[in-house]
Design a protein around this motif. Structure first.
Motif, short mmCIF file in Angstrom:
data_model
loop_
_atom_site.label_atom_id
_atom_site.label_comp_id
_atom_site.label_asym_id
_atom_site.label_seq_id
_atom_site.Cartn_x
_atom_site.Cartn_y
_atom_site.Cartn_z
N UNK A 119 3.81 6.96 -6.71
CA UNK A 119 4.52 8.14 -7.18
C UNK A 119 6.02 7.99 -6.96
N UNK A 120 6.81 8.60 -7.82
CA UNK A 120 8.26 8.63 -7.66
C UNK A 120 8.72 10.06 -7.46
N UNK A 121 9.49 10.27 -6.40
CA UNK A 121 10.05 11.58 -6.10
C UNK A 121 11.53 11.53 -6.46
N UNK A 122 11.90 12.31 -7.47
CA UNK A 122 13.28 12.34 -7.96
C UNK A 122 14.01 13.50 -7.29
N UNK A 123 15.02 13.20 -6.51
CA UNK A 123 15.73 14.21 -5.72
C UNK A 123 17.13 14.45 -6.26
N UNK A 183 9.44 17.09 -1.11
CA UNK A 183 8.12 16.47 -1.25
C UNK A 183 7.41 16.48 0.10
N UNK A 184 6.22 17.01 0.15
CA UNK A 184 5.42 17.03 1.37
C UNK A 184 4.32 15.99 1.25
N UNK A 235 0.82 -1.22 0.00
CA UNK A 235 0.00 0.00 0.00
C UNK A 235 0.85 1.27 0.00
N UNK A 236 2.05 1.16 -0.56
CA UNK A 236 2.96 2.29 -0.63
C UNK A 236 2.39 3.40 -1.52
N UNK A 237 2.58 4.65 -1.11
CA UNK A 237 2.10 5.80 -1.88
C UNK A 237 3.19 6.45 -2.72
N UNK A 238 4.41 6.52 -2.18
CA UNK A 238 5.49 7.21 -2.90
C UNK A 238 6.84 6.61 -2.56
N UNK A 239 7.72 6.58 -3.56
CA UNK A 239 9.09 6.14 -3.35
C UNK A 239 10.00 7.31 -3.69
N UNK A 240 11.01 7.53 -2.85
CA UNK A 240 11.90 8.68 -2.98
C UNK A 240 13.29 8.18 -3.33
N UNK A 241 13.87 8.75 -4.40
CA UNK A 241 15.15 8.25 -4.87
C UNK A 241 16.03 9.41 -5.34
N UNK A 242 17.31 9.33 -5.01
CA UNK A 242 18.28 10.32 -5.50
C UNK A 242 18.60 10.04 -6.95
N UNK A 243 18.91 11.09 -7.71
CA UNK A 243 19.16 10.97 -9.14
C UNK A 243 20.52 11.52 -9.52
#
Length: 318
Positions: free
Chosen positions: A200-204, A294-295, A173-181
């Motif tokens: 969702x993917x958060x590209x940092x 990302x909030x 039930x994950x909503x977002x994954x955060x990964x460095x780019x």
């Protein structure tokens, strides 16, 4: 080069099954936002063989070429003294094929010795990376060795993306994954797999090391200047076409963080969890902690990929 597909990632999972370590996912402290709080998890990918996610892509790259009959007796070659070179050398040793790694003559001795420890032949050429790369390219052309790349290849990206399949199994039930780019190999694979699951993917990226973010803004690939504490692992001057394609989906958000925020997040991982990781992993966490990052919404489940730990911990304060 076409867009990476979920089928590519699934094929990579089948190839590398049993050859890489499944990523542990652990609960971290919640993040409190203006709208409530979000559950935060860490994917401890720095526990992977060679210390980073790159072992996945290196294994998939070599296995796919062996299946296709394009992996010759000359083995594999790469120009990289960093994590990609280590992963390539390790994967080659695991498959019993030769690996030849090209580095500038001034490469740190510790990197040279570690590569040799994985059984690679190390060739020191020139004073800059570009000279080592040129020698690597010539070597591949004259010997028939398979030329690998640090991030810009679909087999590399698909292999990296397999980490999401393991995360999703543990957090369905994950909503977002955060990964460095950096160059975008990990990001392209992660975003492709995450999109399949509706995640969702958060590209940092660091503010001054933003190849993907600049490409998204421009609508095409561009070269960027590199000036960041995380440039050793995120310092690609240009993102891959695969990464840009993946970033143009609505399920992806690109955020920038400052070096100060990266350093604080990395220190926090040590202070709070006793995790000594690379600045790249600190950048991923900073993507959630930064006011400009990302909030999450109230009740969201967010997983931060801690991608590597090939770092010198001497600058982490007790």
């Amino acid at each position: 080069m076409g867009e990476l597909s979920f089928a590519d990632v699934e094929a990579a999972r089948a190839r590398i099954a049993g050859r890489v370590r499944e990523v542990p996912v652990v609960r971290a402290d919640d993040v409190v936002t203006e709208t409530g709080s979000a559950e935060v998890f860490f994917a401890l990918e720095f526990l992977q063989h060679t210390g980073t996610f790159k072992a996945r892509g290196a294994q998939n790259f070599l296995l796919a070429h062996r299946e296709a009959g394009t992996l010759t007796g000359a083995g594999v070659t790469i120009a990289s003294g960093g994590n990609a070179g280590l992963a390539c050398a390790w994967a080659a040793r695991e498959l019993g094929v030769p690996a030849t790694v090209f580095l500038p003559a001034n490469a740190p001795r510790v990197k040279v010795e570690r590569l040799r420890g994985y059984g690679a032949e190390v060739r020191l050429v020139g004073a800059e990376y570009a000279e080592a790369l040129a020698a690597c390219t010539e070597f591949a052309a004259t010997t028939g060795a398979l030329a690998s790349h640090a991030y810009d290849h679909p087999f590399i990206a698909a292999g990296a993306g397999t980490v999401v399949l393991e995360i999703h199994r543990q957090l369905p039930d994950l909503d977002a994954v955060v990964v460095a780019v950096g160059g975008g190999g990990l990001f392209a694979g992660v975003a492709t797999a995450a999109r399949h699951y509706g995640v969702r993917t958060i590209a940092v990226e660091p503010e001054n090391c933003r190849a993907l973010n600049a490409a998204v803004e421009a609508g095409h690939l561009v070269d960027v200047q590199l000036d960041s504490v995380a440039a050793d692992s995120l310092g690609a001057r240009r993102a891959s076409d695969m990464a840009l394609r993946a970033a143009q989906h609505e399920s992806v958000r690109s955020v920038l963080v400052s070096d100060a925020e990266i350093v604080r997040a990395r220190q926090s991982l040590w202070d709070e969890y006793r995790l000594a990781v690379e600045h790249a992993a600190g950048a991923a966490l900073a993507g959630v902690l930064s006011p400009t990052g990302y909030t999450p919404n109230d009740g969201e489940k967010v997983c931060v990929v801690l991608c590597g730990a090939n770092t010198n911990p001497v600058d982490l304060t007790a």
